[in-house]
Design an enzyme around this catalytic site. Structure first.
Site, short mmCIF file in Angstrom:
data_model
loop_
_atom_site.label_atom_id
_atom_site.label_comp_id
_atom_site.label_asym_id
_atom_site.label_seq_id
_atom_site.Cartn_x
_atom_site.Cartn_y
_atom_site.Cartn_z
N ARG A 32 7.73 5.75 20.04
CA ARG A 32 7.93 5.07 21.32
C ARG A 32 9.21 5.51 22.00
O ARG A 32 9.28 5.57 23.23
CB ARG A 32 7.92 3.55 21.09
CG ARG A 32 6.49 3.02 20.80
CD ARG A 32 6.54 1.68 20.10
NE ARG A 32 5.24 1.05 19.95
CZ ARG A 32 4.34 1.36 19.00
NH1 ARG A 32 4.60 2.32 18.12
NH2 ARG A 32 3.18 0.73 18.93
N GLY A 100 -2.25 8.90 14.32
CA GLY A 100 -3.01 7.95 15.14
C GLY A 100 -2.15 7.37 16.25
O GLY A 100 -2.59 7.22 17.39
N ASP A 326 0.01 -1.87 7.30
CA ASP A 326 0.19 -0.61 6.57
C ASP A 326 0.63 -0.82 5.12
O ASP A 326 0.80 0.15 4.37
CB ASP A 326 1.22 0.27 7.29
CG ASP A 326 0.69 0.78 8.62
OD1 ASP A 326 -0.56 0.88 8.77
OD2 ASP A 326 1.50 1.07 9.51
N LYS A 353 -8.07 3.46 8.89
CA LYS A 353 -6.74 4.08 8.90
C LYS A 353 -6.88 5.56 8.52
O LYS A 353 -7.95 6.13 8.63
CB LYS A 353 -5.81 3.32 7.94
CG LYS A 353 -5.52 1.90 8.39
CD LYS A 353 -4.78 1.88 9.72
CE LYS A 353 -4.51 0.48 10.21
NZ LYS A 353 -3.98 0.44 11.57
N ARG A 357 -8.73 2.78 3.44
CA ARG A 357 -7.70 2.42 2.45
C ARG A 357 -8.18 1.39 1.43
O ARG A 357 -7.65 1.33 0.32
CB ARG A 357 -6.43 1.92 3.15
CG ARG A 357 -5.65 3.06 3.77
CD ARG A 357 -4.36 2.61 4.45
NE ARG A 357 -3.60 3.79 4.86
CZ ARG A 357 -2.63 3.77 5.75
NH1 ARG A 357 -2.29 2.64 6.34
NH2 ARG A 357 -1.99 4.88 6.05
N ARG A 399 0.29 7.01 2.81
CA ARG A 399 0.57 5.74 2.13
C ARG A 399 -0.24 5.60 0.83
O ARG A 399 0.19 4.93 -0.11
CB ARG A 399 0.32 4.56 3.07
CG ARG A 399 1.20 4.64 4.31
CD ARG A 399 1.36 3.33 5.03
NE ARG A 399 1.72 3.55 6.42
CZ ARG A 399 2.95 3.82 6.85
NH1 ARG A 399 3.96 3.92 6.00
NH2 ARG A 399 3.19 4.00 8.14
C1 S3P Z 1 1.11 1.49 14.67
C2 S3P Z 1 0.21 0.48 14.65
C3 S3P Z 1 -0.67 0.18 13.51
C4 S3P Z 1 -0.27 0.91 12.25
C5 S3P Z 1 0.17 2.31 12.51
C6 S3P Z 1 1.31 2.35 13.49
C7 S3P Z 1 1.92 1.68 15.88
O1 S3P Z 1 -1.97 0.51 13.90
O2 S3P Z 1 -1.32 0.90 11.32
O3 S3P Z 1 0.59 2.93 11.30
O4 S3P Z 1 2.95 2.36 15.81
O5 S3P Z 1 1.55 1.16 16.93
P1 S3P Z 1 -2.86 -0.57 14.67
O6 S3P Z 1 -1.94 -1.41 15.46
O7 S3P Z 1 -3.80 0.15 15.53
O8 S3P Z 1 -3.50 -1.37 13.58
#
Ligand code: S3P
Length: 447
Positions: A32, A100, A326, A353, A357, A399
């Site tokens: 971010r 992701g 996580d 994920k 998991r 993880r």
């Molecule tokens: C994350 C949000 C999570 C998490 C990922 C990081 C983020 O996913 O599992 O590792 O930085 O916004 P979700 O919010 O889609 O579950």
């Protein structure tokens, strides 16, 4: 090649874990900070950025979108922001690797500007659902094509004056929420999002840090409402990234389960929207002392002291899942040592994920002698003798790799994990840092 850069690692009984360990920067906040720094006017300096592969994929994609990002020799990153409408259509496909967060947040960025970009990723990311992101972005006015099933590659042609959305998300996902907020920065009107539980709120905090007006409210039914006001202008703002609680989780659990351990972790993020694991471990009897809680760079952080503890099983309620989403793989390792059984409810999101998991952990734990049962949205782990011995695959999931290596610390016979290069996505230097505390993770030649 250094032994610990090998893709296959072996973890064996060791300990106690003693001393202080430095945990790398928070992955979510790192993504971010680069993204919002890029959308701001002026130059943002970032200290403590996680230099893992996932964040570097986001950095490279932002550079392809026209942003200048550099790092000085003191590891301070500098992002020269180009404003909310300054990006260009990249000439190459944006490859977000395993990330992701990177791909989903950047889809929101592209959807909110008059540019076109195509996104792809590695084998794991190519199997993960993207419709949860692209559906709301289409409602905001973006034109989107994807592979059948809403999978990558995805091509997005964005609009610089998106339709303001009032979105009710079915899943508590910070990635869905953040993609909509990012696309909403240029929208004609306020952007409203409702999520069934509060997911991590780093986007909201950081948007405010850069000057946007964002409100968060908890509704009577515990769902969560976020509103981004129209007409935000982001101004560059320096950021110090706290240490990642999701990475700290591996050292925390390793110390709790390894007899005689007593470790310290400094400056770990304790944002309540990420604090579910520590709360759960304390309920299980874990000796975790939180000290010196303070605000650094707009985020709560604290120092942690963790000592070996005999844990006992509990029921982890579904409404806690978003705050520790996580951390279930490493919690399932702790649960194998806990007296009784530990039930984890409402964890269906784990199935989408980096790998499934629930299945990956259950399969690996069972191969190591642990008594596990599971269904689509829950998992139950019973106190077991950890026999160990097998070769387990990390399944393209950092993880999962770190969880199995942590289990090896208390297994009767060593556990071998293949595919450990994926650990680089979130925790560069994991094995060496654990070994500095007293773990025994090697490439296997030492045995
Ligand atoms: C994350 C949000 C999570 C998490 C990922 C990081 C983020 O996913 O599992 O590792 O930085 O916004 P979700 O919010 O889609 O579950």
């Amino acid at each position: 090649m250094s032994p610990l850069s090998r893709d296959q690692l072996v973890s064996q009984k060791a300990g106690p874990l003693l001393g202080t360990v430095a945990i790398p920067g928070d992955k979510s906040i790192s993504h971010r900070s680069l993204i919002l720094g890029s959308l701001a006017i002026g130059t943002t300096k970032i200290r403590g950025l996680l230099e893992g592969a996932d964040v570097m994929s986001t950095k490279d994609a932002l550079i392809a979108l026209g942003v200048t990002i550099t790092r000085n020799k003191n590891s301070v990153w500098q992002v020269i922001g180009i404003g909310l409408n300054g990006m260009v259509s990249p000439t190459t496909v944006l490859n977000l690797g395993n990330s992701g967060t990177g791909v989903r947040l950047l889809m929101g960025v592209v959807a909110g500007q008059a540019i076109t970009a195509t996104f792809c990723g590695d084998e794991s990311l190519s199997g993960r659902p993207m419709a949860r992101i692209t559906n709301p972005l289409v409602e905001m006015g973006a034109k989107i094509t994807s592979r059948d099933g809403g999978l990558l590659p995805v091509t997005i042609s964005g609009v610089s004056n998106a339709i303001a959305l009032d979105y009710h998300s079915k899943v508590a996902s910070a990635q869905v929420k953040s993609a909509i907020l990012l696309a909403g920065l240029n929208a004609r009107g306020a952007t409203n999002i409702n999520e069934p539980q509060a997911s991590r709120d780093h986007s909201e905090s950081m948007l405010r840090h850069f000057g946007a007006s964002v409100e968060q409210n908890v509704n009577a039914d515990l769902s969560h409402h976020i509103q981004l006001s129209e007409g935000a202008i982001l101004r560059a703002a320096d950021i110090t990234v706290p240490s990642d609680p999701s990475s700290a989780a591996f050292a925390v659990v390793a110390a709790l389960i390894t007899p005689g351990s007593d470790i310290n972790l400094v400056g770990i993020g304790t944002n309540p929207s990420r604090a579910g694991l520590i709360r759960t471990l304390i309920e299980m009897g874990g000796k975790i002392d939180k000290r010196n809680e303070r605000i650094e760079g707009g985020e709560l952080v604290a120092d942690l002291r963790v000592r070996y503890s005999q844990l006992h099983g509990i029921v982890v309620p579904a409404d806690r899942a978003a705050s520790m989403i996580d951390e279930y793989p490493i919690l399932s390792v702790a649960a194998a040592t806990a007296i009784g059984t530990t039930e984890m409810l409402g964890i269906a999101e784990l199935r989408v994920k980096e790998t499934d998991r629930i299945k990956a952990m259950a399969d690996g734990l069972i191969k190591c002698g642990v008594n596990v049962s599971y269904d689509d949205s829950s998992m139950c782990v019973a106190n077991s003798k950890i026999i160990g011995g097998p070769i387990l695959s990390a399944q393209n999931d950092h993880r999962i790799a770190m969880s199995f290596l942590s289990l090896g610390l208390i297994a009767e016979t060593p556990i071998t994990v293949t595919g450990c290069n994926t650990i680089e996505t979130s925790f560069p230097g994991f094995a060496s840092r654990m070994n500095q505390l007293g773990a025994s993770i090697s490439d296997g030649n030492a045995q």
